[in-house]
Design a protein around this motif. Sequence first.
Motif, mmCIF file in Angstrom:
data_model
loop_
_atom_site.group_PDB
_atom_site.id
_atom_site.type_symbol
_atom_site.label_atom_id
_atom_site.label_comp_id
_atom_site.label_asym_id
_atom_site.label_seq_id
_atom_site.Cartn_x
_atom_site.Cartn_y
_atom_site.Cartn_z
ATOM 1 N N GLU A 1 -66.518 19.817 3.083
ATOM 2 C CA GLU A 1 -67.832 19.750 2.450
ATOM 3 C C GLU A 1 -67.973 20.905 1.470
ATOM 4 O OE1 GLU A 1 -71.117 18.564 4.861
ATOM 5 O OE2 GLU A 1 -70.116 19.364 6.632
ATOM 6 N N ARG B 1 -64.246 19.733 8.063
ATOM 7 C CA ARG B 1 -64.817 18.779 7.108
ATOM 8 C C ARG B 1 -64.796 19.409 5.723
ATOM 9 N NH1 ARG B 1 -70.318 16.705 10.245
ATOM 10 N NH2 ARG B 1 -69.307 16.425 12.258
ATOM 11 N N ARG C 1 -72.782 25.936 6.440
ATOM 12 C CA ARG C 1 -71.972 24.740 6.188
ATOM 13 C C ARG C 1 -70.577 25.190 5.764
ATOM 14 N NH1 ARG C 1 -73.446 19.912 6.018
ATOM 15 N NH2 ARG C 1 -75.650 20.249 5.593
HETATM 16 MG MG MG Z 1 -72.964 16.604 7.553
#
Ligand code: MG
Length: 432
Positions: free
Chosen positions: A113, A111, A119
């Motif tokens: 991000e 992803r 993250r």
């Molecule tokens: Mg998320």
Amino acid sequence: MELRAVRGMNDILPDEVEHWHRLETAFRRHAELHGYAEVRTPLLETTALFVRQIGETTDVVEKEMYSFERHGESLTVRPEGTASAARAYVEHQIAAKEPVSRWYYLGPMFRGERPAKGRYRQFYQAGCELYGDAGPLCDAEMIQLVAGFFQDIGISAFQVHVNSLGSGDTRARYREALLQYFTPMRDKLSEDSQRRLDKNPLRILDSKSQADKDAAVGAPSITSLLDEADREHFERLCHHLTVLGVPFVVDPTLVRGLDYYTRTLFEVRATESDLGAQNTLCGGGRYDGMIESLGGPKVPAIGFAMGLERILATMPRTAAPRGPGAYLLPLAAEGADKALLLARELRALGVTTEIDGRGGKLKTMLGRAERRGASICVILGDEVSRGVVSVKQLATRTQEELSLDGAARIIADRLRMSAATPASSAEPRGNR
Ligand code: MG
Ligand code: ATP
């Protein structure tokens, strides 16, 4: 030009992989104990799969997918595992072969991000999917699987949040209620949420922006909109969790970021970690409409996914054994052949063995063995002409001579014994 790893994508070096193995092994064991079997799907799927299943107005689809065109087809590197597994479940007509299926998976997801602690742009998830059971008994069992797994790997500071999103038109009615609530305070919302307001106001509740969190404080709760059957499903889930002794909190603000959820939703959050906003270790829920929407039969389903990096950052690290069980030091020329043969024998007995063939003074070689973290050093010097080797236990500094003939078995026993004594590390050294 300096070539480096892509931002948000991490190398996992061998020292670290050791901990990953421990985590993955524990996960497989828990999943298999509950009757789950592994499924492996491709890393690439058609973009349409994720757009339709996850939802066009979700963060994942709007901003985070790695998509590209190839041979006239739009492809996406998977951002999550549920849609792919469901696609495979329908494609291979599993429902016609068995009424209930339990699948698990483990692997990288992608992803785009903004990277932060916990993250990343490539991260690993482990997850389970259960098809063919509408719950709520199996919902409770799945949550218990997750809670039991966390406890087993040494994470006890966590909280389970549960909620129900209802079924049928509950979500549509809730959308209306949220639209009415948020519209008068539109200006106070983050830019993202102002956009979300018209398209998907549920997303505002899932926002990480403080302004949105403040605005959401008095928002209507979905619980009041549940119909009789949804309410009973949820109450029974809570009852089963209580019977199982899984501590949980009912959290009406829990909505989660993907559109496919129905009824049961749950999240496990770390309560003592330095993960900050990234403290959600596991997210899951029921998605009773997905199989049918992919062209399959009407089959209810529930699943969860957990982020392995976040779990690794939270779990206590037991001092894992670092080095080999046996470290062989051939000194004399004749020692080399004997070392090769002894190493082969030791490995056949399950002992991790390394030979240091670089030569040098005994003291230097012993120093290398220490730094390597070996448990037992076997010195093959002049003594081999008498048919013996010197065996040194590095932890206790005890040394003994053993007849070469039969030395391997005795060394293997010594390692087993030192692994069993509580003073040494919890895991067997050399028998990994
Ligand atoms: Mg998320
Ligand atoms: P978050 O709210 O933290 O963004 P999410 O709602 O996007 O999570 P899911 O898509 O349900 O999470 O994924 C399940 C789990 O996967 C999360 O609870 C988290 O542990 C992990 N996860 C999700 N995105 C990332 C990421 N970018 N890096 C590392 N782990 C992640």
